[in-house]
Scaffold this motif. Structure first.
Motif, PDB file in Angstrom:
ATOM      1  N   ALA A  55       0.806  -1.223   0.000  1.00 15.49           N
ATOM      2  CA  ALA A  55       0.000   0.000   0.000  1.00 15.49           C
ATOM      3  C   ALA A  55       0.840   1.275   0.000  1.00 15.49           C
ATOM      4  O   ALA A  55       0.390   2.318  -0.438  1.00 15.49           O
ATOM      5  CB  ALA A  55      -0.915   0.004   1.216  1.00 15.49           C
ATOM      6  N   ALA A  56       2.046   1.196   0.509  1.00 15.37           N
ATOM      7  CA  ALA A  56       2.953   2.361   0.578  1.00 15.37           C
ATOM      8  C   ALA A  56       4.375   1.842   0.442  1.00 15.37           C
ATOM      9  O   ALA A  56       4.573   0.704   0.008  1.00 15.37           O
ATOM     10  CB  ALA A  56       2.752   3.098   1.892  1.00 15.37           C
ATOM     11  N   ASN A  57       5.363   2.644   0.811  1.00 15.09           N
ATOM     12  CA  ASN A  57       6.744   2.159   0.678  1.00 15.09           C
ATOM     13  C   ASN A  57       7.308   1.636   1.987  1.00 15.09           C
ATOM     14  O   ASN A  57       8.509   1.479   2.131  1.00 15.09           O
ATOM     15  CB  ASN A  57       7.648   3.229   0.070  1.00 15.09           C
ATOM     16  CG  ASN A  57       7.707   4.500   0.873  1.00 15.09           C
ATOM     17  OD1 ASN A  57       6.936   4.685   1.796  1.00 15.09           O
ATOM     18  ND2 ASN A  57       8.605   5.375   0.511  1.00 15.09           N
ATOM     19  N   GLY A  58       6.477   1.337   2.947  1.00 16.02           N
ATOM     20  CA  GLY A  58       6.904   0.681   4.175  1.00 16.02           C
ATOM     21  C   GLY A  58       7.058   1.625   5.343  1.00 16.02           C
ATOM     22  O   GLY A  58       7.239   2.820   5.168  1.00 16.02           O
ATOM     23  N   PRO A  59       6.975   1.103   6.562  1.00 13.23           N
ATOM     24  CA  PRO A  59       7.102   1.946   7.753  1.00 13.23           C
ATOM     25  C   PRO A  59       8.525   2.483   7.912  1.00 13.23           C
ATOM     26  O   PRO A  59       9.491   1.873   7.466  1.00 13.23           O
ATOM     27  CB  PRO A  59       6.734   1.002   8.895  1.00 13.23           C
ATOM     28  CG  PRO A  59       6.962  -0.354   8.371  1.00 13.23           C
ATOM     29  CD  PRO A  59       6.737  -0.294   6.891  1.00 13.23           C
ATOM     30  N   CYS A  60       8.612   3.630   8.577  1.00 14.60           N
ATOM     31  CA  CYS A  60       9.924   4.228   8.867  1.00 14.60           C
ATOM     32  C   CYS A  60      10.678   3.303   9.824  1.00 14.60           C
ATOM     33  O   CYS A  60      10.107   2.811  10.796  1.00 14.60           O
ATOM     34  CB  CYS A  60       9.757   5.602   9.509  1.00 14.60           C
ATOM     35  SG  CYS A  60       8.844   6.777   8.502  1.00 14.60           S
ATOM     36  N   VAL A  61      11.940   3.062   9.543  1.00 15.96           N
ATOM     37  CA  VAL A  61      12.766   2.182  10.360  1.00 15.96           C
ATOM     38  C   VAL A  61      13.914   2.959  10.992  1.00 15.96           C
ATOM     39  O   VAL A  61      14.192   2.820  12.179  1.00 15.96           O
ATOM     40  CB  VAL A  61      13.313   1.012   9.519  1.00 15.96           C
ATOM     41  CG1 VAL A  61      14.212   0.116  10.354  1.00 15.96           C
ATOM     42  CG2 VAL A  61      12.175   0.223   8.904  1.00 15.96           C
ATOM     43  N   THR A  62      14.592   3.767  10.186  1.00 16.15           N
ATOM     44  CA  THR A  62      15.702   4.580  10.672  1.00 16.15           C
ATOM     45  C   THR A  62      15.566   5.993  10.118  1.00 16.15           C
ATOM     46  O   THR A  62      14.782   6.238   9.202  1.00 16.15           O
ATOM     47  CB  THR A  62      17.067   4.013  10.221  1.00 16.15           C
ATOM     48  OG1 THR A  62      17.120   4.028   8.802  1.00 16.15           O
ATOM     49  CG2 THR A  62      17.292   2.610  10.751  1.00 16.15           C
ATOM     50  N   ALA A  63      16.345   6.896  10.672  1.00 18.52           N
ATOM     51  CA  ALA A  63      16.378   8.274  10.173  1.00 18.52           C
ATOM     52  C   ALA A  63      17.779   8.833  10.381  1.00 18.52           C
ATOM     53  O   ALA A  63      18.466   8.464  11.333  1.00 18.52           O
ATOM     54  CB  ALA A  63      15.356   9.135  10.883  1.00 18.52           C
ATOM     55  N   GLN A  64      18.175   9.712   9.481  1.00 19.49           N
ATOM     56  CA  GLN A  64      19.483  10.359   9.565  1.00 19.49           C
ATOM     57  C   GLN A  64      19.287  11.866   9.407  1.00 19.49           C
ATOM     58  O   GLN A  64      18.588  12.302   8.495  1.00 19.49           O
ATOM     59  CB  GLN A  64      20.417   9.847   8.465  1.00 19.49           C
ATOM     60  CG  GLN A  64      21.795  10.456   8.505  1.00 19.49           C
ATOM     61  CD  GLN A  64      22.574  10.053   9.743  1.00 19.49           C
ATOM     62  OE1 GLN A  64      22.671   8.878  10.061  1.00 19.49           O
ATOM     63  NE2 GLN A  64      23.101  11.031  10.456  1.00 19.49           N
ATOM     64  N   TYR A  65      19.879  12.632  10.298  1.00 15.58           N
ATOM     65  CA  TYR A  65      19.803  14.091  10.198  1.00 15.58           C
ATOM     66  C   TYR A  65      20.750  14.581   9.120  1.00 15.58           C
ATOM     67  O   TYR A  65      21.861  14.064   8.971  1.00 15.58           O
ATOM     68  CB  TYR A  65      20.122  14.746  11.543  1.00 15.58           C
ATOM     69  CG  TYR A  65      18.891  14.885  12.396  1.00 15.58           C
ATOM     70  CD1 TYR A  65      18.114  16.030  12.342  1.00 15.58           C
ATOM     71  CD2 TYR A  65      18.486  13.854  13.228  1.00 15.58           C
ATOM     72  CE1 TYR A  65      16.969  16.157  13.101  1.00 15.58           C
ATOM     73  CE2 TYR A  65      17.335  13.977  14.002  1.00 15.58           C
ATOM     74  CZ  TYR A  65      16.582  15.140  13.928  1.00 15.58           C
ATOM     75  OH  TYR A  65      15.443  15.260  14.664  1.00 15.58           O
ATOM     76  N   ILE A  66      20.294  15.580   8.359  1.00 12.85           N
ATOM     77  CA  ILE A  66      21.119  16.137   7.279  1.00 12.85           C
ATOM     78  C   ILE A  66      21.532  17.575   7.557  1.00 12.85           C
ATOM     79  O   ILE A  66      22.380  18.113   6.861  1.00 12.85           O
ATOM     80  CB  ILE A  66      20.390  16.036   5.922  1.00 12.85           C
ATOM     81  CG1 ILE A  66      19.017  16.694   5.981  1.00 12.85           C
ATOM     82  CG2 ILE A  66      20.270  14.588   5.482  1.00 12.85           C
ATOM     83  CD1 ILE A  66      18.303  16.796   4.651  1.00 12.85           C
ATOM     84  N   THR A  67      20.919  18.223   8.556  1.00 13.62           N
ATOM     85  CA  THR A  67      21.362  19.547   8.985  1.00 13.62           C
ATOM     86  C   THR A  67      21.510  19.541  10.500  1.00 13.62           C
ATOM     87  O   THR A  67      20.882  18.737  11.203  1.00 13.62           O
ATOM     88  CB  THR A  67      20.370  20.662   8.586  1.00 13.62           C
ATOM     89  OG1 THR A  67      19.147  20.472   9.285  1.00 13.62           O
ATOM     90  CG2 THR A  67      20.131  20.687   7.091  1.00 13.62           C
ATOM     91  N   ALA A  68      22.352  20.431  11.002  1.00 12.62           N
ATOM     92  CA  ALA A  68      22.601  20.528  12.444  1.00 12.62           C
ATOM     93  C   ALA A  68      23.124  21.924  12.750  1.00 12.62           C
ATOM     94  O   ALA A  68      23.178  22.784  11.863  1.00 12.62           O
ATOM     95  CB  ALA A  68      23.589  19.457  12.884  1.00 12.62           C
ATOM     96  N   ALA A  69      23.526  22.129  13.982  1.00 15.52           N
ATOM     97  CA  ALA A  69      24.076  23.416  14.387  1.00 15.52           C
ATOM     98  C   ALA A  69      25.336  23.728  13.574  1.00 15.52           C
ATOM     99  O   ALA A  69      26.088  22.835  13.220  1.00 15.52           O
ATOM    100  CB  ALA A  69      24.409  23.391  15.877  1.00 15.52           C
ATOM    101  N   THR A  70      25.535  24.989  13.295  1.00 11.66           N
ATOM    102  CA  THR A  70      26.740  25.396  12.569  1.00 11.66           C
ATOM    103  C   THR A  70      27.797  25.952  13.509  1.00 11.66           C
ATOM    104  O   THR A  70      28.968  26.015  13.144  1.00 11.66           O
ATOM    105  CB  THR A  70      26.401  26.473  11.512  1.00 11.66           C
ATOM    106  OG1 THR A  70      25.750  27.564  12.153  1.00 11.66           O
ATOM    107  CG2 THR A  70      25.509  25.889  10.430  1.00 11.66           C
TER     108      THR A  70
END
Length: 107
Positions: A55-70
């Motif tokens: 029905a979709a592309n699957g449940p979220c399993v992991t995540a990675q941040y792409i921005t952070a404090a400078t």
């Protein structure tokens, strides 16, 4: 933009109401008595309600941040802020930090 630092006790959820937790918090910098989270820490997601691939592309399993404090780092790594951006796999949706400490801000 300045924002509050994320920490281990922050409430972070995927776009489908799954609870996300950092795999490797940073014990060298504490806010509200809890470790902060560096940008390179992977988040694991539990309880995502996105349907499986039929029905979709699957449940979220992991995540990675792409921005952070400078301007705020620890051990040479930028720390995460409440307005930092992340991408969940395999859905490609964002993580949504909703509650965090409100004493320490970073930029």
């Amino acid at each position: 933009m300045p924002g509050f630092l994320l920490h281990l006790g922050a409430t972070v959820m995927c776009a489908h109401a799954g609870q996300a937790m950092p795999v490797v918090p940073n014990p060298r910098v504490l806010v509200s008595g809890q470790p902060t989270v560096p940008m390179n820490s992977l988040y694991v997601v539990a309880g995502c309600t996105l349907p499986p691939p039929a029905a979709a592309n699957g449940p979220c399993v992991t995540a990675q941040y792409i921005t952070a404090a400078t301007r705020v780092t620890s051990n040479g790594l930028p720390l995460l802020l409440i307005d930092s951006q992340a991408i969940c796999a395999p859905s490609g949706t964002p993580l949504l930090p909703t509650v965090t400490q409100t004493r320490v801000t970073g930029m």
